[in-house]
Design a protein around this motif. Structure first.
Motif, short mmCIF file in Angstrom:
data_model
loop_
_atom_site.label_atom_id
_atom_site.label_comp_id
_atom_site.label_asym_id
_atom_site.label_seq_id
_atom_site.Cartn_x
_atom_site.Cartn_y
_atom_site.Cartn_z
N CYS A 23 1.20 -1.03 -0.25
CA CYS A 23 -0.26 0.10 -0.37
C CYS A 23 1.00 1.54 -0.11
O CYS A 23 1.52 1.12 1.22
CB CYS A 23 -0.50 -0.14 1.53
SG CYS A 23 -1.63 1.67 1.54
N CYS A 26 0.61 3.35 3.42
CA CYS A 26 0.88 2.75 4.60
C CYS A 26 1.74 1.63 4.61
O CYS A 26 2.56 1.08 5.82
CB CYS A 26 -0.41 2.05 5.94
SG CYS A 26 -0.52 0.59 4.92
N CYS A 37 -4.46 0.03 0.69
CA CYS A 37 -4.98 -1.51 0.88
C CYS A 37 -6.60 -0.75 1.38
O CYS A 37 -6.73 0.31 1.84
CB CYS A 37 -4.89 -1.67 2.59
SG CYS A 37 -4.93 -0.52 4.05
N CYS A 40 -6.99 1.77 4.06
CA CYS A 40 -6.44 3.15 3.61
C CYS A 40 -7.18 3.99 2.43
O CYS A 40 -7.99 4.95 2.58
CB CYS A 40 -4.92 2.82 2.65
SG CYS A 40 -4.10 3.03 4.37
ZN ZN Z 1 -2.78 1.07 3.64
#
Ligand code: ZN
Ligand code: ZN
Length: 240
Positions: A23, A26, A37, A40
Motif C-alpha cells: 500500500c 501505509c 490497502c 487506506c
Molecule cells: Zn494502507
C-alpha cells in the motif's frame, strides 16, 4: 514519445509492480492493484457529501445559489475526492515528483465511481485539460491526459487530445490569487474543429475555482458542444 517520458514510463511500470504489493500510504503488504490497502482506500476523502450537481460544491443536492445566479459554462461536475489529505499530497507527488503510476490509481477509482452513476448525458468524447507545449516540454507529461487516457479506455469513450489546444502560455493558475485566475485563463484555449452537438467530459486533476475548466467549457460550447461536464480527481472545497 520523448526519451525522458519513455524512461519515466519504464520507472512507472516498475513502481506500479511494487505498488501492487505494498500500500503506497501505509506500506502494508496487502495493496490491491490500485496500490492501496482496503483500510487506506476507505479512509480517503471521498467526495460523497450532498453537492451542487453543476459545480460540485456543498449544497443540499440541488443546483447551488451561485450556479443559479451566474451559471458556469459547464453543465455538471463529477469529482472523486475533496482536495484534502492525503489526496492533496498524492496529487502533488503525481504531478511534480514523477509518480506516474498514480494515474492508474486515480483513473481506475474514477471509472469505478462513474460506473455506479446513472449518467443521463451519454458522453461522446473525453478531452483532457490541455497543457501548453512549453509547459509539456518542461514537465514531460500532461497529468490530465495520462488520467483521461485510462478513464477513456475503461469507459470505451474516445479520448481527444489534439482538437483543443492551449495556445497561450500564462503563469500557472495555482501561483495566482483566486481573483486573478479568471483573467489569467481568458482566451488561452483554441479549438481546431467543430464539435457540433457533442456531449463532452473534460478531465482534470484538481478543480479549485473552476476558472480553467470554465474557460475550456466555454471554448468547447463555442465550437458547438451541447453539453460539457467536468470529471476531476479532486475538488477543492472552502473550509468552514
Ligand atoms: Zn494502507
Ligand atoms: Zn453550484
Amino acid at each position: 514519445m520523448n526519451i525522458r517520458l519513455k524512461f519515466k514510463q519504464i520507472v512507472a511500470t516498475g513502481l506500479q509492480t511494487f505498488a501492487q504489493q505494498y500500500c503506497l500510504l501505509c506500506a502494508a503488504h496487502n495493496g490491491s492493484e490500485l496500490g492501496l490497502c482496503n483500510a487506506c482506500a476507505t479512509s480517503l476523502p471521498w467526495h460523497g457529501a450532498p453537492q451542487c450537481p453543476q459545480c460540485g460544491l456543498h449544497s443540499d443536492g440541488l443546483v447551488c445559489g451561485h450556479c443559479l445566479s451566474s451559471p458556469p459554462d459547464f453543465d455538471a461536475t463529477h469529482s472523486l475526492f475533496t482536495y484534502d489529505f492525503p489526496v492533496d499530497s498524492m496529487l502533488q507527488h503525481y504531478k511534480y515528483r514523477d509518480m506516474l503510476h498514480l494515474s492508474n490509481t486515480f483513473a481506475t477509482l474514477f471509472s469505478q465511481k462513474l460506473a455506479t452513476k446513472n449518467n443521463a448525458n451519454k458522453i461522446d468524447l473525453i478531452i483532457p485539460m490541455p497543457m501548453h507545449s512549453a509547459r509539456l516540454k518542461e514537465r514531460g507529461f500532461n497529468q490530465a491526459l495520462e488520467i483521461a487516457r485510462i478513464i477513456a479506455k475503461n469507459s470505451q469513450i474516445k479520448c481527444d487530445f489534439t482538437t483543443c489546444q492551449r495556445t497561450k502560455l500564462t503563469p500557472p493558475q495555482a501561483s495566482l490569487p483566486l481573483k486573478e485566475r479568471i483573467k489569467n485563463i481568458r482566451g488561452v484555449f483554441s479549438c481546431m474543429q467543430k464539435l457540433q452537438g457533442l456531449n463532452i467530459a473534460i478531465v482534470d486533476d484538481v478543480m479549485t475555482t473552476g476558472a480553467s475548466l470554465n474557460e475550456l467549457a466555454k471554448t468547447l460550447k463555442q465550437a458547438g458542444a451541447s453539453h460539457v461536464e467536468c470529471w476531476v480527481i479532486a475538488r477543492t472545497l472552502p473550509h468552514k
